[in-house]
Design an enzyme around this catalytic site. Structure first.
Site, mmCIF file in Angstrom:
data_model
loop_
_atom_site.group_PDB
_atom_site.id
_atom_site.type_symbol
_atom_site.label_atom_id
_atom_site.label_comp_id
_atom_site.label_asym_id
_atom_site.label_seq_id
_atom_site.Cartn_x
_atom_site.Cartn_y
_atom_site.Cartn_z
ATOM 1 N N HIS A 51 0.997 -1.524 -0.028
ATOM 2 C CA HIS A 51 -0.136 0.288 0.220
ATOM 3 C C HIS A 51 0.549 1.796 -0.315
ATOM 4 O O HIS A 51 0.676 1.948 -0.585
ATOM 5 C CB HIS A 51 -0.670 0.151 1.577
ATOM 6 C CG HIS A 51 -2.004 -1.305 1.023
ATOM 7 N ND1 HIS A 51 -1.819 -1.789 2.148
ATOM 8 C CD2 HIS A 51 -2.807 -1.110 0.904
ATOM 9 C CE1 HIS A 51 -2.375 -2.994 1.905
ATOM 10 N NE2 HIS A 51 -3.297 -2.541 1.539
ATOM 11 N N ASP A 164 -3.832 -7.260 -7.750
ATOM 12 C CA ASP A 164 -4.933 -7.373 -8.043
ATOM 13 C C ASP A 164 -5.065 -7.156 -9.335
ATOM 14 O O ASP A 164 -5.428 -6.272 -10.123
ATOM 15 C CB ASP A 164 -6.061 -6.968 -7.336
ATOM 16 C CG ASP A 164 -5.479 -7.364 -5.569
ATOM 17 O OD1 ASP A 164 -6.337 -7.672 -5.021
ATOM 18 O OD2 ASP A 164 -4.802 -6.198 -4.380
HETATM 19 O O1 PAF Z 1 -7.976 -3.696 -3.906
HETATM 20 C C1 PAF Z 1 -9.210 -3.300 -2.426
HETATM 21 O O2 PAF Z 1 -8.248 -3.125 -1.393
HETATM 22 C C2 PAF Z 1 -9.875 -3.486 -2.597
HETATM 23 O O3 PAF Z 1 -10.125 -3.866 -3.304
HETATM 24 C C3 PAF Z 1 -10.722 -1.388 -3.409
HETATM 25 C C4 PAF Z 1 -9.834 -1.194 -4.561
HETATM 26 C C5 PAF Z 1 -10.269 -0.264 -2.095
HETATM 27 C C6 PAF Z 1 -12.115 -1.667 -3.077
HETATM 28 O O4 PAF Z 1 -12.738 -2.200 -2.060
#
Ligand code: PAF
Length: 300
Positions: A51, A164
């Site tokens: 993140h 993802d």
């Molecule tokens: O990847 C994630 O953490 C979630 O799917 C997101 C994009 C924040 C949507 O809730």
């Protein structure tokens, strides 16, 4: 950048937190008034270095960054881990502070989905198969909440991780289809030294499972090498599944080779592709993917 923050809030343990649409719009309007560009980093919290790499990418592209923290209930199925999804808002704030993020937007469920909420964003094509088959409610929930987050914040750029990968393609699709004026930026997967892709759900792994977990990435790397050597996908994928199970994973939702842009199945590395997998290790469902590009093909 931080002087105005401290003057506003007097806190040093994290960026300011806003919890309403009105609050996030007011903060961003002040930045816009000063002529500043804005990057949004949508998250579900329990932040890790993956993140924080998204925050760094946002900071490289824009003057201001806002991270959102919202564990989106509508992207979880009835038997999934919504209730036990790891949460640590204070820790997340400290990490965002260290990463230089300017604002945390952490709405409650009632702010995001007030009584009477009755709208959904549905994407076809790229949502079908892979995670879309294993978690049928997921991409509708993601598309709906990300559309709302984009419209609530109207950033110049929104940054998402390539871990993802299917989610990234789904978001690119509806942003294009709905003419949402935002640049969607993908950022490479961040890994532990042994190759395991960082994920908030890695916290579900026991010590023994943690030692087994890198086999997923290792196997994708092995399969990518075979495809680069010109091998046919079918037998390579079958052997890769066997390797993942032999490493201790209980089952796979999928391990497949797809076109990198459309996710249609590929038989060989004839155009840019992606190997993608989702597999269960104890309570954790781990996903990962690697690129396979025809330029890397060795002479057979
Ligand atoms: O990847 C994630 O953490 C979630 O799917 C997101 C994009 C924040 C949507 O809730």
């Amino acid at each position: 950048m931080s002087g105005d923050r401290q003057a506003t809030t007097g806190v040093l343990d994290g960026p300011p937190v806003v919890r309403t649409v009105e609050g996030v719009r007011a903060a961003i309007a002040a930045w816009r008034h000063a002529g500043e560009t804005v990057a949004l980093i949508p998250t579900m919290g329990y932040l890790h270095d993956g993140h924080l790499a998204l925050v760094a990418r946002g900071r490289a592209l824009c003057r201001r960054t806002v991270a959102s923290l919202f564990v989106n209930p509508i992207q979880f199925g009835p038997t999934e881990d919504l209730e036990c999804y790891p949460r640590d808002e204070a820790g997340d704030r400290a990490k965002l502070q260290a990463a230089g993020c300017d604002l945390l937007y952490a709405p409650g469920a009632g702010e995001m989905y007030p009584p009477g909420f009755a709208t959904a964003v549905t994407v076809s094509g790229v949502t079908e198969g892979l995670c879309g088959a294993a978690r049928p409610q997921m991409f509708g929930g993601v598309a709906t909440v990300v559309t709302k987050l984009l419209l609530q914040t109207l950033p110049d750029v929104a940054v998402f991780g390539e871990k993802d990968y299917q989610q990234l393609l789904v978001i690119r699709r509806f942003v294009r289809d709905l003419d949402i004026p935002v640049r969607i930026e993908g950022a490479p997967t961040v890994r532990e030294a042994d190759g395991l892709a960082l994920s908030s759900r890695n916290s579900y792994l026991t010590a023994a499972e943690r030692a087994q977990a890198p086999a997923l990435f290792r196997t994708l790397g092995w399969a990518a090498d075979r495809l680069h050597q010109g091998a046919e996908a079918g037998p390579v994928l079958a052997e890769a599944v066997g390797r993942v199970l032999a490493a201790g994973f209980a089952k796979l939702d999928y391990l497949d080779f797809r076109d990198a842009g459309t996710l249609v199945p590929l038989d060989r590395a004839c155009r840019p592709g992606r190997l993608l997998a989702a597999a269960w290790l104890g309570r954790a469902r781990l996903i990962d993917n690697v690129p396979v590009s025809p330029e890397n093909r060795s002479a057979a």
